[in-house]
Design a protein around this motif. Structure first.
Motif, PDB file in Angstrom:
ATOM      1  N   PRO A  52       0.634  -1.251   0.131  1.00 52.61           N
ATOM      2  CA  PRO A  52      -0.155   0.012  -0.014  1.00 52.61           C
ATOM      3  C   PRO A  52       0.750   1.288  -0.018  1.00 52.61           C
ATOM      4  CG  PRO A  52      -0.779  -1.442   1.509  1.00 52.61           C
ATOM      5  CD  PRO A  52       0.420  -1.998   1.173  1.00 52.61           C
ATOM      6  N   LEU A  53       1.845   1.270   0.630  1.00 53.85           N
ATOM      7  CA  LEU A  53       2.978   2.471   0.559  1.00 53.85           C
ATOM      8  C   LEU A  53       3.601   2.631  -0.484  1.00 53.85           C
ATOM      9  CD1 LEU A  53       4.891   2.091   4.125  1.00 53.85           C
ATOM     10  CD2 LEU A  53       2.738   3.496   3.533  1.00 53.85           C
ATOM     11  N   ARG A  54       3.666   1.667  -1.379  1.00 54.59           N
ATOM     12  CA  ARG A  54       4.439   1.616  -2.568  1.00 54.59           C
ATOM     13  C   ARG A  54       3.385   2.159  -3.690  1.00 54.59           C
ATOM     14  NH1 ARG A  54       7.578  -4.072  -2.525  1.00 54.59           N
ATOM     15  NH2 ARG A  54       9.628  -3.490  -1.365  1.00 54.59           N
ATOM     16  N   GLN A  55       1.824   1.812  -3.501  1.00 59.78           N
ATOM     17  CA  GLN A  55       1.030   1.994  -4.616  1.00 59.78           C
ATOM     18  C   GLN A  55       0.837   3.636  -4.521  1.00 59.78           C
ATOM     19  OE1 GLN A  55      -2.416  -0.314  -3.649  1.00 59.78           O
ATOM     20  NE2 GLN A  55      -1.324  -2.099  -4.300  1.00 59.78           N
ATOM     21  N   CYS A  56       1.245   4.187  -3.368  1.00 61.51           N
ATOM     22  CA  CYS A  56       0.956   5.708  -3.344  1.00 61.51           C
ATOM     23  C   CYS A  56       2.295   6.383  -3.492  1.00 61.51           C
ATOM     24  CB  CYS A  56       0.213   6.126  -2.006  1.00 61.51           C
ATOM     25  SG  CYS A  56       1.096   5.615  -0.533  1.00 61.51           S
ATOM     26  N   ASN A  57       3.425   5.727  -3.854  1.00 65.83           N
ATOM     27  CA  ASN A  57       4.618   6.016  -4.015  1.00 65.83           C
ATOM     28  C   ASN A  57       5.389   6.772  -2.971  1.00 65.83           C
ATOM     29  OD1 ASN A  57       4.719   5.542  -6.858  1.00 65.83           O
ATOM     30  ND2 ASN A  57       3.279   7.156  -7.447  1.00 65.83           N
ATOM     31  N   GLN A  58       4.887   6.305  -1.674  1.00 67.22           N
ATOM     32  CA  GLN A  58       5.303   6.929  -0.436  1.00 67.22           C
ATOM     33  C   GLN A  58       6.746   6.930  -0.257  1.00 67.22           C
ATOM     34  OE1 GLN A  58       3.205   8.255   1.573  1.00 67.22           O
ATOM     35  NE2 GLN A  58       4.634   9.167   2.891  1.00 67.22           N
ATOM     36  N   PHE A  59       7.506   6.274  -0.673  1.00 69.15           N
ATOM     37  CA  PHE A  59       9.256   6.323  -0.302  1.00 69.15           C
ATOM     38  C   PHE A  59       9.849   7.332  -1.393  1.00 69.15           C
ATOM     39  CE2 PHE A  59       7.955   1.962   1.331  1.00 69.15           C
ATOM     40  CZ  PHE A  59       8.492   2.183   2.533  1.00 69.15           C
ATOM     41  N   GLU A  60       9.159   7.251  -2.689  1.00 65.53           N
ATOM     42  CA  GLU A  60       9.701   8.157  -3.634  1.00 65.53           C
ATOM     43  C   GLU A  60       9.313   9.615  -3.204  1.00 65.53           C
ATOM     44  OE1 GLU A  60       8.036   5.502  -4.254  1.00 65.53           O
ATOM     45  OE2 GLU A  60       9.534   4.281  -5.445  1.00 65.53           O
ATOM     46  N   ARG A  61       8.100   9.932  -2.759  1.00 67.38           N
ATOM     47  CA  ARG A  61       7.728  11.275  -2.154  1.00 67.38           C
ATOM     48  C   ARG A  61       8.566  11.591  -1.126  1.00 67.38           C
ATOM     49  NH1 ARG A  61       1.732  10.878  -0.604  1.00 67.38           N
ATOM     50  NH2 ARG A  61       2.280  13.016   0.380  1.00 67.38           N
ATOM     51  N   MET A  62       8.769  10.642  -0.268  1.00 67.68           N
ATOM     52  CA  MET A  62       9.607  11.040   1.270  1.00 67.68           C
ATOM     53  C   MET A  62      11.009  11.635   0.398  1.00 67.68           C
ATOM     54  SD  MET A  62       8.427   8.281   3.707  1.00 67.68           S
ATOM     55  CE  MET A  62       9.412   8.694   5.063  1.00 67.68           C
ATOM     56  N   ALA A  63      11.610  10.787  -0.166  1.00 71.13           N
ATOM     57  CA  ALA A  63      12.967  11.093  -0.910  1.00 71.13           C
ATOM     58  C   ALA A  63      12.826  12.479  -1.441  1.00 71.13           C
ATOM     59  CB  ALA A  63      13.613  10.043  -1.655  1.00 71.13           C
ATOM     60  N   GLU A  64      11.851  12.802  -2.270  1.00 68.32           N
ATOM     61  CA  GLU A  64      11.812  14.303  -2.906  1.00 68.32           C
ATOM     62  C   GLU A  64      11.712  15.031  -2.198  1.00 68.32           C
ATOM     63  OE1 GLU A  64       8.588  13.506  -5.696  1.00 68.32           O
ATOM     64  OE2 GLU A  64       9.661  12.173  -7.230  1.00 68.32           O
ATOM     65  N   GLU A  65      11.000  14.809  -1.043  1.00 69.48           N
ATOM     66  CA  GLU A  65      10.665  16.061  -0.092  1.00 69.48           C
ATOM     67  C   GLU A  65      11.818  16.429   0.988  1.00 69.48           C
ATOM     68  OE1 GLU A  65       7.722  14.789   2.421  1.00 69.48           O
ATOM     69  OE2 GLU A  65       6.262  14.557   1.066  1.00 69.48           O
ATOM     70  N   TYR A  66      12.874  15.610   1.074  1.00 69.57           N
ATOM     71  CA  TYR A  66      14.206  15.885   1.508  1.00 69.57           C
ATOM     72  C   TYR A  66      15.173  16.726   0.728  1.00 69.57           C
ATOM     73  CZ  TYR A  66      13.341  11.839   4.457  1.00 69.57           C
ATOM     74  OH  TYR A  66      13.055  10.916   5.590  1.00 69.57           O
ATOM     75  N   VAL A  67      14.823  16.381  -0.787  1.00 70.23           N
ATOM     76  CA  VAL A  67      15.625  17.303  -1.601  1.00 70.23           C
ATOM     77  C   VAL A  67      14.996  18.655  -1.582  1.00 70.23           C
ATOM     78  CG1 VAL A  67      16.001  17.645  -4.088  1.00 70.23           C
ATOM     79  CG2 VAL A  67      15.953  15.386  -2.981  1.00 70.23           C
ATOM     80  N   ILE A  68      13.553  18.726  -1.632  1.00 67.36           N
ATOM     81  CA  ILE A  68      12.825  19.992  -1.571  1.00 67.36           C
ATOM     82  C   ILE A  68      13.297  20.789  -0.345  1.00 67.36           C
ATOM     83  CG2 ILE A  68      10.572  20.815  -1.674  1.00 67.36           C
ATOM     84  CD1 ILE A  68       9.723  18.844  -3.453  1.00 67.36           C
ATOM     85  N   VAL A  69      12.986  20.149   0.800  1.00 66.58           N
ATOM     86  CA  VAL A  69      13.548  20.951   2.182  1.00 66.58           C
ATOM     87  C   VAL A  69      14.918  21.399   1.914  1.00 66.58           C
ATOM     88  CG1 VAL A  69      13.763  20.311   4.644  1.00 66.58           C
ATOM     89  CG2 VAL A  69      11.852  19.621   3.348  1.00 66.58           C
TER      90      VAL A  69
END
Length: 344
Positions: free
Chosen positions: A312-329
């Motif tokens: 379920p976490l992969r279906q909503c691309n959770q890990f990719e979103r979290m990694a992208e947010e580190y870059v944005i922050v």
């Protein structure tokens, strides 16, 4: 990012005002129905607030801290139970205990003792591993799915462990309180009971115990002996945990809840019930050595996690979103620092 941070500040302002209201108004009401009625609007507000946030870290974190932990503390407080019922709490301590995933240590160690705190080297190693995990996602297409799953587990554990440690450190520095640890090296677990009850995300188990486990156990003693009353209490605790985790997933994905996500915790609840029943039946005579029970415990957690928890976490691309947010922050912080330097 600026809009999300603005919403985050507004949400926290509402949380702080609500906690202050509880301290000054609801605390004066007698425990029971009247206090519960005064608390319920705040509980509903806390369930709504994470919907104003859309990033994984801020929205998911707010859901966990406020919609789950804070609400359970408030429900306990309505009946004069839990950490908020201490009449000696100051406004600052009351608000911090309400809003943050912390628990004051009842018997703090001497000041020269470091048993309750992990060494800086421990966190330095974890930060290094965390960075390597984030970098490895760029090569995820070339990795075996089991390797990716292992990296996902590390990502979840390290982000929770370090994130909660930061919040506890801030509370310790501002309030001067000795706090209980949030994690206790879960990779050293000797059983499912040990993993969930004594090592993994201890703030959740400390919150679920008085709100779900103890009332269910007391009710069960009317039908079975106290020796076996713990079994339905443990299972009901995991059922409630499953429901709350489905809610957390909704805050992250904003889609139809995945029953697989909750089923993971129900399955582990059954496993813990079977484990406790065997221990009681055989009076701990069949306890396995850690060299056997440890790998079995972690293996069961990882296999069932790959089957039910991670998809379920992969279906909503959770890990990719979290990694992208580190870059944005990181880029946002760099921009803020650059603006501050230019202003000077």
């Amino acid at each position: 990012m600026e809009g999300e941070m603005r919403n985050y500040a507004i949400v926290w302002l509402q949380v702080l005002i609500s906690a202050s209201f509880i301290f000054f108004i609801a605390k004066k009401l007698p425990k029971g129905l009247k206090r519960l009625i005064s608390v319920l609007p705040i509980v509903c507000l806390f369930l709504y607030l994470p919907l104003n946030l859309h990033t994984a870290h801020l929205g998911g974190g707010m859901g966990f801290i406020v919609s789950w932990l804070a609400n359970f503390k408030l429900l306990l407080f309505a009946f004069d139970k839990g950490p908020l019922s201490n009449p000696r709490l100051s406004l600052g301590s009351f608000v911090a205990l309400t809003c943050l995933p912390i628990k004051i240590q009842q018997n703090p160690p001497p000041q020269n003792s470091h048993k309750s705190q992990k060494s800086p080297l421990n966190y330095a190693i974890k930060i290094l591993i965390f960075g390597l995990v984030l970098c490895s996602y760029e090569y995820g297409d070339y990795m075996h799915q089991n390797v990716v799953a292992f990296l996902n587990y590390l990502h979840l554990y390290l982000s929770l462990d370090m994130g909660l440690a930061v919040l506890a450190a801030l509370a310790r520095a501002t309030l001067g309180l000795e706090l209980e640890p949030q994690f206790n090296e879960p990779y050293l677990s000797s059983s499912l009971q040990d993993f969930w009850g004594r090592r993994w995300n201890l703030m959740v188990s400390r919150t679920l115990r008085p709100t779900v486990y103890e009332p269910t156990r007391d009710l069960a003693t009317r039908f079975v002996s106290r020796k076996w009353a713990a079994l339905p209490a443990v299972f009901m605790t995991f059922v409630v945990s499953a429901v709350m985790h489905e809610l957390m997933l909704y805050y992250l994905a904003r889609g139809v809840p995945s029953l697989d996500f909750g089923l993971f915790f129900v399955l582990h609840g059954l496993g813990v019930v079977v484990e406790i029943a065997l221990k009681k039946a055989f009076a701990d005579r069949c306890r396995l050595p850690w060299m056997i029970s440890g790998p079995l415990t972690l293996g069961f957690a990882m296999v069932t996690g790959c089957w039910l928890f991670l998809p379920p976490l992969r279906q909503c691309n959770q890990f990719e979103r979290m990694a992208e947010e580190y870059v944005i922050v990181g880029a946002w912080i760099k921009k803020v620092l650059k603006s501050a330097i230019n202003f000077q």
